[in-house]
Design a protein around this motif. Sequence first.
Motif, mmCIF file in Angstrom:
data_model
loop_
_atom_site.group_PDB
_atom_site.id
_atom_site.type_symbol
_atom_site.label_atom_id
_atom_site.label_comp_id
_atom_site.label_asym_id
_atom_site.label_seq_id
_atom_site.Cartn_x
_atom_site.Cartn_y
_atom_site.Cartn_z
ATOM 1 N N TYR A 82 54.715 11.872 0.051
ATOM 2 C CA TYR A 82 53.461 12.407 -0.415
ATOM 3 C C TYR A 82 52.377 11.062 -0.373
ATOM 4 C CZ TYR A 82 55.199 16.940 -1.015
ATOM 5 O OH TYR A 82 55.679 18.365 -0.799
ATOM 6 N N THR A 83 53.211 10.080 -1.094
ATOM 7 C CA THR A 83 52.457 8.728 -1.197
ATOM 8 C C THR A 83 52.130 8.188 -0.084
ATOM 9 O OG1 THR A 83 54.526 7.512 -1.458
ATOM 10 C CG2 THR A 83 53.145 8.174 -3.755
ATOM 11 N N GLN A 84 53.151 8.279 1.030
ATOM 12 C CA GLN A 84 52.598 7.647 2.462
ATOM 13 C C GLN A 84 51.685 8.612 3.057
ATOM 14 O OE1 GLN A 84 55.513 8.540 5.678
ATOM 15 N NE2 GLN A 84 55.805 6.415 5.679
ATOM 16 N N LYS A 85 51.581 10.006 2.835
ATOM 17 C CA LYS A 85 50.583 10.816 3.483
ATOM 18 C C LYS A 85 49.254 10.690 2.749
ATOM 19 C CE LYS A 85 50.173 15.779 5.040
ATOM 20 N NZ LYS A 85 50.752 16.977 5.007
ATOM 21 N N THR A 86 49.007 10.400 1.720
ATOM 22 C CA THR A 86 47.834 10.228 0.914
ATOM 23 C C THR A 86 47.407 8.952 0.770
ATOM 24 O OG1 THR A 86 49.015 10.027 -1.134
ATOM 25 C CG2 THR A 86 48.382 12.382 -0.384
ATOM 26 N N GLY A 87 48.067 7.861 1.265
ATOM 27 C CA GLY A 87 47.751 6.367 0.842
ATOM 28 C C GLY A 87 47.791 6.077 -0.456
ATOM 29 N N ASN A 88 49.102 6.375 -1.209
ATOM 30 C CA ASN A 88 49.071 6.413 -2.616
ATOM 31 C C ASN A 88 47.986 6.713 -3.534
ATOM 32 O OD1 ASN A 88 51.672 5.021 -2.798
ATOM 33 N ND2 ASN A 88 50.773 3.201 -1.885
ATOM 34 N N ASN A 89 47.378 7.826 -2.954
ATOM 35 C CA ASN A 89 46.290 8.413 -3.796
ATOM 36 C C ASN A 89 46.946 9.564 -4.690
ATOM 37 O OD1 ASN A 89 44.062 10.413 -4.540
ATOM 38 N ND2 ASN A 89 42.840 9.359 -3.350
ATOM 39 N N TYR A 90 47.176 9.250 -5.795
ATOM 40 C CA TYR A 90 48.106 10.377 -6.528
ATOM 41 C C TYR A 90 47.341 11.628 -7.173
ATOM 42 C CZ TYR A 90 50.746 6.043 -7.505
ATOM 43 O OH TYR A 90 51.469 4.845 -7.214
ATOM 44 N N VAL B 52 48.116 13.554 -4.469
ATOM 45 C CA VAL B 52 49.627 14.051 -4.302
ATOM 46 C C VAL B 52 49.714 15.226 -4.981
ATOM 47 C CG1 VAL B 52 51.820 13.280 -4.992
ATOM 48 C CG2 VAL B 52 50.443 11.568 -3.847
ATOM 49 N N ALA B 53 48.974 15.348 -6.325
ATOM 50 C CA ALA B 53 48.969 16.181 -7.206
ATOM 51 C C ALA B 53 48.351 17.530 -6.558
ATOM 52 C CB ALA B 53 48.226 16.270 -8.702
ATOM 53 N N SER B 54 47.555 17.485 -5.790
ATOM 54 C CA SER B 54 46.769 18.405 -5.269
ATOM 55 C C SER B 54 47.852 19.214 -4.026
ATOM 56 C CB SER B 54 45.434 17.984 -4.568
ATOM 57 O OG SER B 54 44.642 17.773 -5.367
ATOM 58 N N ALA B 55 48.445 18.285 -3.285
ATOM 59 C CA ALA B 55 49.450 18.616 -2.614
ATOM 60 C C ALA B 55 50.547 19.579 -2.972
ATOM 61 C CB ALA B 55 49.919 17.593 -1.727
ATOM 62 N N ILE B 56 50.746 19.463 -4.204
ATOM 63 C CA ILE B 56 52.100 20.329 -4.790
ATOM 64 C C ILE B 56 51.773 21.205 -5.743
ATOM 65 C CG2 ILE B 56 53.643 18.422 -4.734
ATOM 66 C CD1 ILE B 56 53.417 17.695 -7.804
ATOM 67 N N VAL B 57 50.383 21.448 -5.701
ATOM 68 C CA VAL B 57 49.770 22.512 -6.710
ATOM 69 C C VAL B 57 50.163 23.815 -6.105
ATOM 70 C CG1 VAL B 57 47.569 23.716 -7.202
ATOM 71 C CG2 VAL B 57 47.875 21.517 -7.812
ATOM 72 N N ASN B 58 49.961 24.131 -4.942
ATOM 73 C CA ASN B 58 50.497 25.198 -4.037
ATOM 74 C C ASN B 58 52.050 25.449 -4.258
ATOM 75 O OD1 ASN B 58 47.687 25.839 -3.534
ATOM 76 N ND2 ASN B 58 47.793 24.911 -1.516
ATOM 77 N N GLU B 59 52.866 24.688 -4.319
ATOM 78 C CA GLU B 59 54.161 24.603 -4.283
ATOM 79 C C GLU B 59 54.427 25.133 -5.743
ATOM 80 O OE1 GLU B 59 56.031 24.619 -1.764
ATOM 81 O OE2 GLU B 59 55.387 22.983 -0.350
ATOM 82 N N TYR B 60 53.768 24.868 -6.669
ATOM 83 C CA TYR B 60 53.990 25.369 -8.134
ATOM 84 C C TYR B 60 53.409 26.834 -8.355
ATOM 85 C CZ TYR B 60 56.542 21.760 -10.426
ATOM 86 O OH TYR B 60 57.561 21.008 -11.047
ATOM 87 N N VAL C 15 52.984 8.041 -11.248
ATOM 88 C CA VAL C 15 53.712 7.922 -10.082
ATOM 89 C C VAL C 15 54.987 8.531 -10.564
ATOM 90 C CG1 VAL C 15 54.767 5.698 -10.224
ATOM 91 C CG2 VAL C 15 54.584 7.282 -8.006
ATOM 92 N N ASP C 16 55.564 8.133 -11.693
ATOM 93 C CA ASP C 16 56.904 8.855 -12.146
ATOM 94 C C ASP C 16 56.977 10.263 -12.597
ATOM 95 O OD1 ASP C 16 58.279 6.461 -11.782
ATOM 96 O OD2 ASP C 16 58.156 5.509 -13.876
ATOM 97 N N LEU C 17 55.664 10.623 -13.205
ATOM 98 C CA LEU C 17 55.555 12.140 -13.655
ATOM 99 C C LEU C 17 55.339 12.773 -12.046
ATOM 100 C CD1 LEU C 17 54.620 14.311 -15.572
ATOM 101 C CD2 LEU C 17 52.203 13.505 -15.104
ATOM 102 N N LEU C 18 54.794 12.578 -11.137
ATOM 103 C CA LEU C 18 54.595 13.096 -9.954
ATOM 104 C C LEU C 18 55.834 13.322 -9.519
ATOM 105 C CD1 LEU C 18 51.452 11.750 -8.497
ATOM 106 C CD2 LEU C 18 51.692 14.020 -9.240
ATOM 107 N N LYS C 19 56.858 12.415 -9.620
ATOM 108 C CA LYS C 19 58.104 12.123 -8.955
ATOM 109 C C LYS C 19 59.065 13.353 -9.676
ATOM 110 C CE LYS C 19 62.088 9.039 -8.124
ATOM 111 N NZ LYS C 19 63.180 9.740 -8.784
ATOM 112 N N GLN C 20 58.818 13.318 -11.026
ATOM 113 C CA GLN C 20 59.702 14.292 -11.708
ATOM 114 C C GLN C 20 59.189 15.563 -11.284
ATOM 115 O OE1 GLN C 20 59.686 12.916 -15.934
ATOM 116 N NE2 GLN C 20 60.663 14.914 -16.554
ATOM 117 N N LEU C 21 57.923 15.709 -11.174
ATOM 118 C CA LEU C 21 57.309 17.283 -11.012
ATOM 119 C C LEU C 21 57.865 17.725 -9.659
ATOM 120 C CD1 LEU C 21 53.703 16.753 -12.156
ATOM 121 C CD2 LEU C 21 55.288 18.419 -13.266
ATOM 122 N N ILE C 22 57.936 16.658 -8.524
ATOM 123 C CA ILE C 22 58.520 17.289 -7.324
ATOM 124 C C ILE C 22 60.079 17.429 -7.421
ATOM 125 C CG2 ILE C 22 59.212 16.168 -4.927
ATOM 126 C CD1 ILE C 22 56.485 14.494 -5.030
#
Length: 293
Positions: free
Chosen positions: A63-71, A74-82, A43-50
């Motif tokens: 993102y954790t709220q939207k995915t029900g803490n499914n990490y 969350v990663a999939s959700a920010i792939v397009n942003e990257y 979760v800290d890695l995802l936070k840092q990436l965001i």
Amino acid sequence: MYKEYLENAISKLKITLDDSGTRPILFVGSGLSIRYIKGPSWVDLLKQLIELNPNISMPIGYYTQKTGNNYPLVASAIVNEYQSYAWAQQQTDLYPDYLYSHEYSDSIYLKYRIKLILEKLLSEFDLQTNPYKEELEIFKTLKPHAIITTNYDQFLETIFPDFNVIVGQQVIKNRKALNIGHILKVHGCVSQPEEMIISQEDYDEFKEKRKYLSAKLLTYFMEHPIVFIGYSISDENIQKILSDISEIVSETDDTTVNNIWFIEWKKDTILEDFTPPVDKVIPLGEGKSIRVN
């Protein structure tokens, strides 16, 4: 009482090692990287990436709220942003030119950023000044048959420089993967960021190959003592691998699998009068579980 418990547990482990006549397999999770190179939790890695991507306006909590803490989701959700951010910065030196090739998937930019984060942490690692130097010196003397890890970083390669590294799909394909002296990086490595398993899509693809991996690892679980260290066993893929293995090695859910050991870390100080349980039940989903030392 804790000292007595520890002595008994270590004595039992020694007997297991002697009886097997083989070297142990180390199953290493992110806890070791967190402890020794100040690596991030998932979760800290995802936070840092965001936080590193100026195009992402919402915090990790969104993102954790939207995915029900499914990490993975969350990663999939920010792939397009990257991907969008990388292409907008194509004329800069933010990413190497070769990453813009059609040979790579859209997740390569997120994974490359993970590579940079973890490589920087390892570059700052110094055994001589590490607060856990004494532990690490002992750790370096271990002679496991092999090491299996879901970590991306190269900390283990630093500690065991003579071990050969096999990454990602090659763990399944390489005939030498079960030979002595290998580090098997089943979730990929910073050396090959495209092989990293981080998003839901990566996990779905891995799931299709997991049975082959489980079948390959079965030899290890049948013939060697297995020591899990640095894990909370919350990783779904690890649970599924254990589930596959438990169908073969565990007669019932109540039977302790004698050759599997789980080293548990406690954040709080362990008091002398504390006596932990001698075994641990690991839930595997679908009503299944496995009992280990």
